[in-house]
Design a protein around this motif. Structure first.
Motif, mmCIF file in Angstrom:
data_model
loop_
_atom_site.group_PDB
_atom_site.id
_atom_site.type_symbol
_atom_site.label_atom_id
_atom_site.label_comp_id
_atom_site.label_asym_id
_atom_site.label_seq_id
_atom_site.Cartn_x
_atom_site.Cartn_y
_atom_site.Cartn_z
ATOM 1 N N LEU A 185 0.705 -1.331 -0.414
ATOM 2 C CA LEU A 185 -0.434 0.117 -0.036
ATOM 3 C C LEU A 185 1.081 1.297 0.199
ATOM 4 N N THR A 186 1.900 1.092 1.092
ATOM 5 C CA THR A 186 2.758 2.561 0.604
ATOM 6 C C THR A 186 3.886 2.663 -0.313
ATOM 7 N N ALA A 187 4.360 1.599 -1.145
ATOM 8 C CA ALA A 187 4.701 1.928 -2.187
ATOM 9 C C ALA A 187 3.158 2.175 -3.260
ATOM 10 N N ARG A 188 2.403 2.055 -3.571
ATOM 11 C CA ARG A 188 1.089 2.021 -4.397
ATOM 12 C C ARG A 188 1.172 3.603 -4.163
ATOM 13 N N ALA A 189 0.069 4.797 -2.874
ATOM 14 C CA ALA A 189 0.227 5.107 -2.946
ATOM 15 C C ALA A 189 1.103 6.620 -3.211
ATOM 16 N N ALA A 190 2.658 5.982 -2.680
ATOM 17 C CA ALA A 190 3.599 6.660 -3.242
ATOM 18 C C ALA A 190 3.385 7.089 -4.618
ATOM 19 N N GLY A 191 3.369 6.164 -5.596
ATOM 20 C CA GLY A 191 3.456 6.022 -6.916
ATOM 21 C C GLY A 191 1.953 6.288 -7.790
ATOM 22 N N ASP A 192 1.374 6.628 -7.034
ATOM 23 C CA ASP A 192 -0.251 6.954 -7.523
ATOM 24 C C ASP A 192 0.582 8.639 -7.491
ATOM 25 N N ASP B 293 -3.314 20.276 -8.858
ATOM 26 C CA ASP B 293 -3.178 18.311 -8.977
ATOM 27 C C ASP B 293 -2.274 18.284 -7.562
ATOM 28 N N GLN B 294 -1.426 19.336 -6.846
ATOM 29 C CA GLN B 294 -0.399 18.744 -5.643
ATOM 30 C C GLN B 294 -1.445 19.018 -4.214
ATOM 31 N N PRO C 153 -3.380 14.066 -0.011
ATOM 32 C CA PRO C 153 -3.904 12.662 0.778
ATOM 33 C C PRO C 153 -3.156 11.685 0.558
ATOM 34 N N LEU C 154 -2.937 11.243 -0.875
ATOM 35 C CA LEU C 154 -1.759 10.230 -0.751
ATOM 36 C C LEU C 154 0.171 10.627 -0.498
ATOM 37 N N SER C 155 0.072 11.393 -0.876
ATOM 38 C CA SER C 155 1.356 11.617 -0.085
ATOM 39 C C SER C 155 0.870 11.460 1.744
#
Length: 102
Positions: A51-58, A72-73, A78-80
Motif C-alpha cells: 500500500l505504501t508503494a502504491r500510494a507513493a506511486g500514485d 493537482d498538488q 492525501p496520497l502522500s
C-alpha cells in the motif's frame, strides 16, 4: 468470517478499497502471542509495504503528468500523507518482528 488479503488482491481495488481491506485484515488477524506470530507480522508488513508503494506511486504519477499545477498538488497530497502514515505502520510492525521470533 475472517478476511485474508494478499498484495495481488489489492491491485484490482481502488486505493480507498485497498486501505479498507488491509485495515479489516489487520484487525481480523491481531498479534496475540509474542512467539509464533512471525507469519502474521510478515503478512502485515507485506500488505503495508504494498500500500505504501502504491500510494507513493500514485502521488508521484499525479505530480509528474503534464507539469502538475496547484490543484493537482492538492489532489495528491492525501496520497502522500497516506504513504507516510503507512510507512510508519510498516516501521511499527518491523519493530514487533524481532520479539515475535521464537
Amino acid at each position: 468470517m475472517l478476511h485474508t488479503y494478499e498484495p495481488a488482491d489489492l491491485d484490482d481495488m481502488t486505493v480507498q478499497e485497498a486501505l479498507d481491506a488491509v485495515l479489516v485484515d489487520l484487525l481480523d488477524h491481531p498479534l496475540t502471542a509474542p512467539s509464533g506470530s512471525v507469519f502474521t507480522v510478515l503478512r502485515h508488513i507485506d500488505l503495508l509495504c504494498h500500500l505504501t508503494a502504491r500510494a507513493a506511486g500514485d502521488a508521484q504519477f499525479g505530480l509528474a503528468c503534464n507539469h502538475a499545477d496547484a490543484a493537482d498538488q492538492a489532489r495528491v497530497e492525501p496520497l502522500s500523507r497516506a504513504a507516510a502514515h503507512l510507512g510508519g505502520a510498516t516501521a511499527h510492525y518491523t519493530l514487533v518482528l524481532a520479539p515475535s521470533s521464537p
